[in-house]
Design an enzyme around this catalytic site. Sequence first.
Site, PDB file in Angstrom:
ATOM      1  N   SER A  61      15.304  29.807  -8.129  1.00 58.75           N
ATOM      2  CA  SER A  61      14.402  30.508  -7.205  1.00 58.75           C
ATOM      3  C   SER A  61      14.978  31.796  -6.631  1.00 58.75           C
ATOM      4  CB  SER A  61      14.016  29.580  -6.046  1.00 58.75           C
ATOM      5  OG  SER A  61      13.062  28.630  -6.467  1.00 58.75           O
ATOM      6  N   LYS A  64      13.114  34.985  -6.950  1.00 60.70           N
ATOM      7  CA  LYS A  64      12.081  35.452  -6.026  1.00 60.70           C
ATOM      8  C   LYS A  64      12.526  36.673  -5.230  1.00 60.70           C
ATOM      9  CE  LYS A  64      10.138  30.852  -5.931  1.00 60.70           C
ATOM     10  NZ  LYS A  64      10.304  29.501  -5.417  1.00 60.70           N
ATOM     11  N   SER A 121      10.282  29.092  -0.033  1.00 60.67           N
ATOM     12  CA  SER A 121      10.357  29.302  -1.482  1.00 60.67           C
ATOM     13  C   SER A 121       9.108  28.821  -2.219  1.00 60.67           C
ATOM     14  CB  SER A 121      11.596  28.599  -2.041  1.00 60.67           C
ATOM     15  OG  SER A 121      11.932  29.078  -3.324  1.00 60.67           O
TER      16      SER A 121
END
Length: 383
Positions: A61, A64, A121
Site C-alpha cells: 500500500s 498509494k 489506506s
Amino acid sequence: MQKLLSVILSSCLLASGGAAPCDTKPADALTSGCKSAYLMESTTGECVYAENETARMPIASVCKVMTLTLVFDAVSAGKISLDDMVTVSENAAGMGGSQIFLQSGLSYPVNQLIKSIIVCSANDSCVALSEAVCGDESTFVSQMNKKASELGCADTQFANCTGLPRETQYSCAKDVAVMFANLIKNEDYFKYSKIWLEDFAHPDNRNVSMTNTNKLLKKYALCDGGKTGFTNEAGFCLAATANKNDLRFISVVLGADSSENRFKSTINLFNYGFANFKNKIVLDKDVTLNDEFSVRGGKNNWVAVRPERNCSIFTKADENPDVTYNVTSYDLKAPVIMDSVVGKIEVYKNGVLADTVNIVAAENIEKANFFDNLKDIASEWAI
C-alpha cells in the site's frame, strides 16, 4: 545590463541539487529485519543513510503515495476540487483488502476519500478517485508511471493504484523516498496525516471508524505523516516523515519481517538523522543585505534589498564547508515597489550551484520629479 557582484560567504547555503552519496552512514546497520532502507533530507533530497536502496521489490500500500500525488496534482490543476462529489462505481466498491466500505451509486466528497486513504489506506477510495481523475484506473496507473518517470524514479513500476499484489508492480526504497518527499509538498496532506481516530460518515447514515495505520504517530513525537504497507509478498513497509526545528527527514523501510521492526527501524533512522545533521538558516528574509542596488531616475539612487525567502543549509553537524555566491542586481528604474524582485543570489556549495534565491526591494523608491532633478543639477554645479 546586469551588475554582477561576487562575494564569498563563510557559511554554506541550502543544497537543492541531486542527492549526495551516502558515504557518512555508520558502520553498523540502523535497521533490524528489513530488506531495504533509505533516509534523506526532504527539501534537498540529500541521502544520509542507504541500505540496499535500489533493490526492486513490492511495496504494497505504500504505492498509494503516488495515488495521492496524482489526486493532489489534479486538485492543484483545477481538474477536481476537494469539495467535488464522486459517485462510486461497482468496480471501486468491490475492492478487497483495506477499505472504508463505499457503497456503489452513492456520492462522497473528494476530501473525505483522500482522508480515508491517508488514515486507513482505503482501497475502494483509491479506485473511486482514480476513476474521478482519469475516467478509469488503467489510465490513472499510466499517469502514475509517467509521474514516477518525471521524478527520476527509474526502479518503479505501478500496475494498480492500491498496491494489491501484481507481479509487474515494484519500487525501491530510494524511489519511494523521492515520491513521498514530492507528495508532502502538498500542504493539504498534513491536514489528514496526523488524524489518529475518526469516524467516516457515509451518506446512507452509516459510520465506519478509521484508525491510522501509521502507528509511528504514537511511538515517535516528531513524526507527522507516513504510509504503511503490508502483504505476504512485500512484508511490512513504511514511508514516514519527521520534523524537528525545520529539519525534515524522509525515511523508508521495505520488506521488514515484522510490524515492530519497521517502526523500530524507522525510529533509529530518524534519531540518527537528527543527531548527526543540521539545518541552519543563513539568510533571513527579514534582514536586509549589506548590498544596496542602484536605481535610475529615483528620488533615491539606491534601494535596500533582502532575500525573498529564508535560505538554509543542510550539512553534517560538525561540518562547515566553504561557499561562494554571486549577487546579481537587475537594471532598475524608478519607481521600485517594495517586495518586487530586483535581483538574485546564486549559491555555490563546494563549487556546485546549490540554490538560487530571488532578491526583493526592502523599500519603495519613488520616481524623481522635475524639482528633484533640479536639485541634482544644482548639487552637481555646487561641486
